[in-house]
Design a protein around this motif. Structure first.
Motif, PDB file in Angstrom:
ATOM      1  N   ILE A  33       0.844  -1.202   0.000  1.00 33.65           N
ATOM      2  CA  ILE A  33       0.000   0.000   0.000  1.00 33.65           C
ATOM      3  C   ILE A  33       0.878   1.250   0.000  1.00 33.65           C
ATOM      4  O   ILE A  33       0.622   2.203  -0.749  1.00 33.65           O
ATOM      5  N   PHE A  34       1.926   1.259   0.810  1.00 32.40           N
ATOM      6  CA  PHE A  34       2.813   2.419   0.859  1.00 32.40           C
ATOM      7  C   PHE A  34       3.566   2.602  -0.458  1.00 32.40           C
ATOM      8  O   PHE A  34       3.730   3.717  -0.935  1.00 32.40           O
ATOM      9  N   THR A  35       4.003   1.524  -1.061  1.00 30.64           N
ATOM     10  CA  THR A  35       4.763   1.607  -2.306  1.00 30.64           C
ATOM     11  C   THR A  35       3.934   2.197  -3.443  1.00 30.64           C
ATOM     12  O   THR A  35       4.401   3.089  -4.157  1.00 30.64           O
ATOM     13  N   ILE A  36       2.719   1.723  -3.599  1.00 23.92           N
ATOM     14  CA  ILE A  36       1.926   2.169  -4.750  1.00 23.92           C
ATOM     15  C   ILE A  36       1.212   3.501  -4.529  1.00 23.92           C
ATOM     16  O   ILE A  36       0.620   4.031  -5.461  1.00 23.92           O
ATOM     17  N   ASN A  37       1.302   4.052  -3.333  1.00 23.43           N
ATOM     18  CA  ASN A  37       0.639   5.332  -3.056  1.00 23.43           C
ATOM     19  C   ASN A  37       1.627   6.462  -2.832  1.00 23.43           C
ATOM     20  O   ASN A  37       1.328   7.426  -2.124  1.00 23.43           O
ATOM     21  N   GLN A  38       2.807   6.380  -3.419  1.00 21.42           N
ATOM     22  CA  GLN A  38       3.803   7.430  -3.226  1.00 21.42           C
ATOM     23  C   GLN A  38       4.320   8.006  -4.538  1.00 21.42           C
ATOM     24  O   GLN A  38       5.416   8.549  -4.588  1.00 21.42           O
ATOM     25  N   GLU A  39       3.543   7.877  -5.609  1.00 24.63           N
ATOM     26  CA  GLU A  39       3.999   8.364  -6.912  1.00 24.63           C
ATOM     27  C   GLU A  39       3.988   9.880  -7.009  1.00 24.63           C
ATOM     28  O   GLU A  39       4.811  10.458  -7.713  1.00 24.63           O
ATOM     29  N   THR A  40       3.067  10.527  -6.347  1.00 21.77           N
ATOM     30  CA  THR A  40       2.984  11.997  -6.380  1.00 21.77           C
ATOM     31  C   THR A  40       2.823  12.523  -4.961  1.00 21.77           C
ATOM     32  O   THR A  40       2.488  11.771  -4.036  1.00 21.77           O
ATOM     33  N   GLU A  42       0.457  14.416  -3.953  1.00 22.19           N
ATOM     34  CA  GLU A  42      -0.955  14.294  -3.600  1.00 22.19           C
ATOM     35  C   GLU A  42      -1.268  12.885  -3.086  1.00 22.19           C
ATOM     36  O   GLU A  42      -2.027  12.710  -2.137  1.00 22.19           O
ATOM     37  N   MET A  43      -0.663  11.880  -3.744  1.00 23.04           N
ATOM     38  CA  MET A  43      -0.879  10.503  -3.303  1.00 23.04           C
ATOM     39  C   MET A  43      -0.278  10.271  -1.920  1.00 23.04           C
ATOM     40  O   MET A  43      -0.880   9.600  -1.081  1.00 23.04           O
ATOM     41  N   GLU A  44       0.891  10.837  -1.668  1.00 20.90           N
ATOM     42  CA  GLU A  44       1.515  10.697  -0.344  1.00 20.90           C
ATOM     43  C   GLU A  44       0.668  11.372   0.723  1.00 20.90           C
ATOM     44  O   GLU A  44       0.518  10.837   1.823  1.00 20.90           O
ATOM     45  N   ALA A  45       0.112  12.546   0.401  1.00 19.18           N
ATOM     46  CA  ALA A  45      -0.743  13.250   1.364  1.00 19.18           C
ATOM     47  C   ALA A  45      -1.997  12.425   1.666  1.00 19.18           C
ATOM     48  O   ALA A  45      -2.408  12.313   2.831  1.00 19.18           O
ATOM     49  N   ALA A  46      -2.603  11.833   0.624  1.00 18.30           N
ATOM     50  CA  ALA A  46      -3.790  10.995   0.816  1.00 18.30           C
ATOM     51  C   ALA A  46      -3.440   9.749   1.629  1.00 18.30           C
ATOM     52  O   ALA A  46      -4.206   9.331   2.497  1.00 18.30           O
ATOM     53  N   LEU A  47      -2.270   9.182   1.356  1.00 15.55           N
ATOM     54  CA  LEU A  47      -1.811   8.002   2.096  1.00 15.55           C
ATOM     55  C   LEU A  47      -1.660   8.333   3.580  1.00 15.55           C
ATOM     56  O   LEU A  47      -2.118   7.587   4.444  1.00 15.55           O
ATOM     57  N   SER A  48      -1.045   9.454   3.861  1.00 13.54           N
ATOM     58  CA  SER A  48      -0.862   9.871   5.252  1.00 13.54           C
ATOM     59  C   SER A  48      -2.211  10.046   5.953  1.00 13.54           C
ATOM     60  O   SER A  48      -2.406   9.566   7.072  1.00 13.54           O
ATOM     61  N   GLU A  83     -11.111   8.734   2.585  1.00 11.51           N
ATOM     62  CA  GLU A  83      -9.763   8.821   3.136  1.00 11.51           C
ATOM     63  C   GLU A  83      -9.000   7.495   3.137  1.00 11.51           C
ATOM     64  O   GLU A  83      -7.782   7.502   2.989  1.00 11.51           O
ATOM     65  N   LEU A  84      -9.686   6.394   3.312  1.00  6.73           N
ATOM     66  CA  LEU A  84      -8.989   5.114   3.407  1.00  6.73           C
ATOM     67  C   LEU A  84      -9.204   4.262   2.153  1.00  6.73           C
ATOM     68  O   LEU A  84      -8.246   3.861   1.500  1.00  6.73           O
ATOM     69  N   PHE A  85     -10.439   4.031   1.791  1.00  5.89           N
ATOM     70  CA  PHE A  85     -10.719   3.128   0.678  1.00  5.89           C
ATOM     71  C   PHE A  85     -10.508   3.764  -0.691  1.00  5.89           C
ATOM     72  O   PHE A  85     -10.628   3.089  -1.708  1.00  5.89           O
ATOM     73  N   LYS A 134       6.007   3.481   9.574  1.00  8.37           N
ATOM     74  CA  LYS A 134       5.844   3.954   8.208  1.00  8.37           C
ATOM     75  C   LYS A 134       5.491   5.444   8.141  1.00  8.37           C
ATOM     76  O   LYS A 134       5.640   6.049   7.097  1.00  8.37           O
ATOM     77  N   MET A 135       5.008   5.973   9.224  1.00  8.30           N
ATOM     78  CA  MET A 135       4.523   7.364   9.211  1.00  8.30           C
ATOM     79  C   MET A 135       5.661   8.365   9.345  1.00  8.30           C
ATOM     80  O   MET A 135       6.659   8.186   9.869  1.00  8.30           O
TER      81      MET A 135
END
Length: 135
Positions: A33-40, A42-48, A83-85, A134-135
């Protein structure tokens, strides 16, 4: 002859071994989940934001282990859905590896119960520990 105390210790050791065996599965899914949500950014912010919400859910389980409302994730809830799904990846698999089971009578509702080891808060505590790193 085995004493009652030894029997209790053996049972506790078995529960902890079952729980420890489950953690690599969750850890691998968390990494994915962390790997595929860090491309941009915006994605990192949503992941956090999504992980903070998930950690809050786990923290509520630890604080209120007997209250069903704190042990249920409704993926159709506006906040949880957005936020999560909404994160990239198989979030149903992610929450399942964290100890939640989808309610067959209520699709999209994941209930935290019957966790490995039998201690209702043990898995939530380990999930908090792993996500903290991870945070």
């Amino acid at each position: 002859m085995v004493s009652r105390l030894d029997q209790v210790r053996e049972a506790q050791a078995a529960k902890h071994a079952e729980l420890d065996a489950h953690m690599p599965i969750f850890s691998a899914e968390l990494d994915h989940i962390f790997t595929i949500n860090q491309e941009t950014w915006e994605m990192e912010a949503a992941l956090s934001k999504g992980m903070l919400l998930f950690r809050k859910i786990c923290d509520n389980i630890i604080k209120n282990p007997r209250e069903q409302k704190y042990r249920t994730i409704n993926s159709t809830n506006t906040k949880i859905s957005s936020e999560l799904f909404s994160l990239s990846g198989n979030l149903e698999l992610f929450v399942t590896t964290a100890g939640f089971v989808e309610d067959p009578k209520k699709p999209g509702h994941f209930v935290y119960e019957n966790t490995p080891g039998g201690d209702v808060t043990a898995l939530a505590k380990k999930v908090l520990f792993l996500t903290e790193g991870k945070m």
